[in-house]
Design a protein around this motif. Structure first.
Motif, PDB file in Angstrom:
ATOM      1  N   TYR A 191     -17.752  42.085  22.300  1.00 28.47           N
ATOM      2  CA  TYR A 191     -17.251  42.980  23.341  1.00 28.47           C
ATOM      3  C   TYR A 191     -15.925  42.476  23.901  1.00 28.47           C
ATOM      4  CZ  TYR A 191     -16.481  44.931  27.918  1.00 28.47           C
ATOM      5  OH  TYR A 191     -15.877  45.499  29.009  1.00 28.47           O
TER       6      TYR A 191
ATOM      7  N   TYR B  24     -12.424  44.574  23.989  1.00 31.46           N
ATOM      8  CA  TYR B  24     -11.685  44.791  25.234  1.00 31.46           C
ATOM      9  C   TYR B  24     -10.232  44.310  25.094  1.00 31.46           C
ATOM     10  CZ  TYR B  24     -11.177  45.226  30.320  1.00 31.46           C
ATOM     11  OH  TYR B  24     -10.781  45.613  31.573  1.00 31.46           O
TER      12      TYR B  24
ATOM     13  N   MET C 248     -11.259  54.859  29.032  1.00 28.33           N
ATOM     14  CA  MET C 248     -12.210  53.799  28.699  1.00 28.33           C
ATOM     15  C   MET C 248     -12.163  52.671  29.727  1.00 28.33           C
ATOM     16  SD  MET C 248     -11.656  53.531  24.580  1.00 28.33           S
ATOM     17  CE  MET C 248     -12.453  51.926  24.519  1.00 28.33           C
TER      18      MET C 248
ATOM     19  N   LYS D 111     -15.027  51.647  32.471  1.00 31.81           N
ATOM     20  CA  LYS D 111     -15.650  50.323  32.488  1.00 31.81           C
ATOM     21  C   LYS D 111     -15.487  49.667  33.860  1.00 31.81           C
ATOM     22  CE  LYS D 111     -17.861  46.931  30.566  1.00 31.81           C
ATOM     23  NZ  LYS D 111     -18.178  46.270  31.827  1.00 31.81           N
TER      24      LYS D 111
ATOM     25  N   LYS E  40     -17.690  51.087  36.389  1.00 30.41           N
ATOM     26  CA  LYS E  40     -19.101  50.907  36.025  1.00 30.41           C
ATOM     27  C   LYS E  40     -19.783  52.213  35.639  1.00 30.41           C
ATOM     28  CE  LYS E  40     -19.584  46.781  38.907  1.00 30.41           C
ATOM     29  NZ  LYS E  40     -20.350  46.088  39.973  1.00 30.41           N
TER      30      LYS E  40
ATOM     31  N   LYS F 237     -21.024  51.100  30.070  1.00 31.22           N
ATOM     32  CA  LYS F 237     -21.275  49.688  29.835  1.00 31.22           C
ATOM     33  C   LYS F 237     -20.656  49.273  28.507  1.00 31.22           C
ATOM     34  CE  LYS F 237     -25.466  49.679  32.644  1.00 31.22           C
ATOM     35  NZ  LYS F 237     -26.916  49.342  32.694  1.00 31.22           N
ATOM     36  N   GLU F 238     -21.070  48.107  28.025  1.00 33.36           N
ATOM     37  CA  GLU F 238     -20.479  47.574  26.802  1.00 33.36           C
ATOM     38  C   GLU F 238     -20.668  48.517  25.611  1.00 33.36           C
ATOM     39  OE1 GLU F 238     -22.119  45.887  28.957  1.00 33.36           O
ATOM     40  OE2 GLU F 238     -20.916  44.138  29.519  1.00 33.36           O
TER      41      GLU F 238
ATOM     42  N   PHE G 177     -18.315  51.384  25.865  1.00 36.91           N
ATOM     43  CA  PHE G 177     -16.946  50.957  25.558  1.00 36.91           C
ATOM     44  C   PHE G 177     -16.757  50.812  24.048  1.00 36.91           C
ATOM     45  CE2 PHE G 177     -13.145  48.358  25.571  1.00 36.91           C
ATOM     46  CZ  PHE G 177     -12.442  48.832  26.681  1.00 36.91           C
TER      47      PHE G 177
END
Length: 603
Positions: A477, A481, A529, A533, A536, A539-540, A543
């Motif tokens: 993750y 990111y 995106m 994130k 909130k 979540k992962e 994403f």
């Protein structure tokens, strides 16, 4: 580790040496490769022309592991010996059945001899199909036109030096032989027919045959002769010069006689004579041309063709990926380090190819769709290497080798459509903006793409990896990111630079052009995106899925908009890819929907 090095040495040696072991001719073509030809506005070595033509005919840059230049030399100097070469790629078997050919039953490559007795039928069908609008043609009708055009090009090249060959039309002499006697023929044609002797009547008959040949061999595409007769430099084919001499009752030009010497020495397998004649011809062209092509760049382009750097890069990336997968089965360290070194080895010819193209063209390496794919492949492989050096979790090798391999394979598809170093359209003729806007935005595309590849990896890890799952997913993750942020920054900067370029070129910063909208779509989606994130809202997993959608937006912005055929940015070459694009998007949507349902229901 010693065993590991032995494997690497073997792979390198096999890859680099295999291309040098290929030759089907007893006569060297090293000098012939350097002959300059003008094609699509660019002066290039005939070695490049040979590859371009063979790719267009057969879909490959070599003929059964034989360099394209060997095939072209055989076609030009000894056409009859090329009739069995399988150079005509037929994609649809219905094309063969529609012309009544029993040459084969499936997709494959066929020779001129296999198709020659059906050319008249093929021509009839091609003419009929050409009268139908593009949008209304069937796949078979389009393929018929393509095949006929291939045979047309083949015919033109096979006849390029026909004036040098003995023919029964000229009593087993050549057209050029009688052109050298054009003054005598002119005198005979001026006499009354009744006063002609038997030998003079034969020559008169031969002059009629010369008229027919002169009319038939028109519009040849082998422009290797500079012509300054109009005050401006124009390049022409040997037949253009021969026909002009015949039209004005003049003896053949010196350049044509030099070509005749080349033909004779090649057909006689006289290596020293052939090299000498080729050099003499090349020197003549250099003297006649106002704008001489740089010999250093010509030699570099020939070397570039010989090395075929992007093919070798794809080879290394492919084995890097394979060895990495093998490392999960057995000999973990051995295959891991092998895959790591192979990724580095793939970047070496990849970097050489980009630099060589920059020097040859004196341009940044992003002037067309082929080059943007190649450059993006280099960016993704480089980012993968950086990730691996930073993380050392196999993530970088996997994403770098996979992305580099796929993008190079896609670029190979565009290499089949013509010269990948062709002349620029007017709007792109700016080295400054190519080096800023296009490079910057392509780097951004590369960042978003590798983020999407990591998104696929994240989902697969979440679905199948049991041990150390949380730690692994966290590392993946973080990489998603970081690379998505990298892609967003460069895409944004590249888009702003593009707006400034547009303001200078078209007088407006933004015009809602499809290409501009595509770049904006990437920026907006990436921003959504990050906001989702940070707020909130996702979540992962969300994403990761968003990063995969990011690939779709890049694909649509990159070359999908060219399929629309509208807009000021519609200058890329992308044909017959709409269906592939739709299939890809559909598969991605299925993957995302299926994996999301599976993972959320599992929780």
């Amino acid at each position: 580790m010693k065993f590991n090095l032995k494997i690497l040495i073997f792979i390198i040696a096999f890859t680099l040496v295999s291309s040098a072991l290929i030759s089907d001719s007893s006569i060297s073509l090293d000098e012939f490769k350097k002959i300059i030809i003008l094609e699509d506005g660019r002066k290039k070595p005939i070695d490049t022309f040979a590859q371009n033509i063979l790719k267009q005919l057969s879909g490959k840059g070599k003929l059964e592991r034989t360099p394209a230049i060997n095939w072209l030399a055989r076609l030009l100097f000894t056409p009859d010996k090329s009739y069995d070469d399988n150079v005509f790629l037929v994609n649809n078997p219905e094309v063969l059945s529609s012309i009544g050919s029993d040459a084969g039953k499936g997709r494959g490559r066929y020779s001129y001899r296999q198709l020659s007795d059906k050319i008249s039928k093929l021509r009839e069908l091609a003419i009929s199909a050409s009268r139908i609008e593009n949008s209304k043609r069937s796949i078979v009708e389009s393929e018929i036109i393509v095949l006929y055009n291939k045979i047309y090009v083949y015919h033109k090249l096979a006849g390029a030096f026909q004036f040098c060959f003995p023919s029964t039309d000229f009593e087993n002499n050549s057209f050029l032989n009688y052109l050298s006697k054009i003054k005598d023929i002119k005198a005979i044609k001026a006499k009354e027919i009744e006063s002609l002797s038997e030998s003079e009547r034969k020559i008169l008959h031969i002059s009629h045959k010369m008229d027919q040949w002169s009319g038939y061999y028109q519009d040849q595409q082998l422009d290797i002769l500079p012509n300054l007769s109009s005050g401006e430099e124009k390049w022409e084919s040997p037949w253009d010069s021969v026909n002009r001499s015949f039209k004005f009752d003049e003896p053949p030009a010196e350049s044509v006689l030099l070509i005749n010497n080349m033909v004779s020495s090649f057909r006689n397998r006289d290596q020293s004579g052939f090299d000498s004649n080729v050099k003499e011809f090349s020197n003549f062209v250099m003297q006649e041309s106002k704008h001489v092509a740089d010999s250093g760049r010509i030699n570099m382009e020939i070397m570039y063709n010989r090395i075929d750097p992007f093919y070798k890069s794809a080879f290394f990336y492919g084995f890097s990926l394979l060895f990495l997968l093998l490392s999960y089965i057995k000999f973990r360290k051995l295959f891991y380090y092998s895959s790591f070194f192979l990724l580095i080895l793939g970047l070496l010819p990849h970097s050489y190819g980009l630099i060589a193209r920059m020097i040859i063209r004196n341009r940044p390496p992003v002037t067309n769709l082929f080059e943007t794919f190649v450059f993006a492949a280099w960016i993704t492989a480089l980012l993968g290497l950086a990730l691996e050096l930073f993380k050392k979790k196999n993530i970088g090798i996997l994403t770098g080798s996979l992305s580099g391999l796929i993008l190079l394979i896609i670029s190979g598809r565009y290499a089949l459509e013509g010269d990948t170093m062709g002349m620029l359209v007017a709007v792109l003729d700016s080295n400054f903006w190519l080096a800023t806007h296009v490079i910057t935005i392509t780097i951004g595309y590369g960042g978003v793409v590798i983020s999407g590849v990591l998104g696929h990896l994240y989902i697969l890890q979440a679905m199948f990896k049991k041990d150390k799952r949380k730690e692994t997913l966290k590392d993946t993750y973080q990489s998603i990111y970081a690379t998505q942020a990298f892609g967003l920054i460069f895409t944004f900067v590249g888009t702003v630079l593009g707006g400034i370029w547009a303001d200078q070129s078209w007088g407006r910063f933004w015009g809602w052009d499809p290409k501009e909208n595509g770049a904006l779509l990437i920026i907006l989606w990436s921003a959504i995106m990050f906001h989702g994130k940070l707020g909130k809202m996702i979540k992962e997993l969300g994403f990761a899925i968003g990063s995969i959608i990011g690939i779709i937006t890049v694909v649509l912005a990159w070359f999908g908009v060219n399929l629309l055929g509208v807009g000021l940015h519609n200058y890329g070459f992308s044909s017959n890819v709409a269906s592939i694009l739709m299939i890809y998007i559909f598969i991605e949507l299925l993957f995302m929907a299926g994996s999301y349902i599976y993972l959320t229901s599992k929780k």
